[in-house]
Design an enzyme around this catalytic site. Sequence first.
Site, PDB file in Angstrom:
ATOM      1  N   HIS A 156       3.601   1.625 -14.721  1.00  0.00           N
ATOM      2  CA  HIS A 156       3.066   1.583 -13.360  1.00  0.00           C
ATOM      3  C   HIS A 156       1.933   0.568 -13.277  1.00  0.00           C
ATOM      4  CE1 HIS A 156       5.407   5.161 -12.838  1.00  0.00           C
ATOM      5  NE2 HIS A 156       4.655   5.863 -13.668  1.00  0.00           N
ATOM      6  N   ARG A 167      10.790  -0.311 -13.885  1.00  0.00           N
ATOM      7  CA  ARG A 167      11.670   0.092 -14.990  1.00  0.00           C
ATOM      8  C   ARG A 167      11.929  -1.092 -15.907  1.00  0.00           C
ATOM      9  NH1 ARG A 167      14.922   1.961 -10.659  1.00  0.00           N
ATOM     10  NH2 ARG A 167      14.462   4.111 -10.085  1.00  0.00           N
TER      11      ARG A 167
END
Length: 319
Positions: free
Chosen positions: A66, A161
């Site tokens: 993140h 991802r």
Amino acid sequence: MTFEHADVRTSSKPWGSHDLKPWSRCGNSETAIGELRFDRLETQAPVPALLFKLLFTKQRLSIQVHPDDAFAQSMGMANGKTEAWYVLSAEDGAQVAIGLKRTLTQPELRGAIADGSIADLVKWQTVAAGDVFFIPAGTIHAIGPGLVMAEIQQRSDTTFRLFDYGRSRELHIDQAVAVVDLGPAKPDKTPTYLTVERMKLVSCDFFVLERIDLPPDANWELQAQRETWALVTAGDATMGSLHAGVGDAFFAEADRAVINVGRSGLTVLLAYADSAPQPGLLRDLDDRKPNLAIRDLPQVGISSRKPASVSLRSMEGHL
């Protein structure tokens, strides 16, 4: 403001579970639920700064990262995403991955993503109920199957991802490589007793996560100065006029509530938007001992594995 039951929203995930007991009755045989998200019942209320949820994993999640606030805001988002996990139950051998085993260069990381070896370069570790993990923005991480975890985070859904085990979901390799910390994660700080009843699990710039253990048939007052989320993980009580049992979540801000603990005691995960523990958070209404400020109490550290004051392993058989 009122002390209120949180609204519960389900989110289907390919890696989720069909059985959410004892945390929820929402599970069914048709849809795999990966997340229970807690939110305000009042739709016109200000958007909270934090997001509190439960994760249910029956398959591996993607290897992901993140962004921090600066990177997120450079992309037009409100903020980044720092989070923490508390393991509610874990099947034998269940694992999480946090950070890398060794420091990589950006080209090495890209190569590991391309050939799939990234799955072996992240640092996997076996977990147990009661473990707590802090995941700062920029930390590469992944969650394995067989876990139920509570997660507190900055309110953001931004996930980059790196690797998804052949699933067809979109990857975000350029963004991930730009924000990821290319080395091993820093060791987590040991949880610390603030009082006999309060244990600080995590504190950071964005939130504090505590576990509160209250004895049977006791009476306490909870004062929530800042945005506060509470999840009952064991026992029962009444909070104000509301019944609180396992799986019930609550929201409060600038309010207080009397807690009348039931015969089995009460264990609560409490997360609030502050950078340090609040000294006046909990008050003993039975006046069985002096009220000591946090600074007056011995800072007794315990291992983040298998907290001594309560075990939640007894719930694993219901999942």
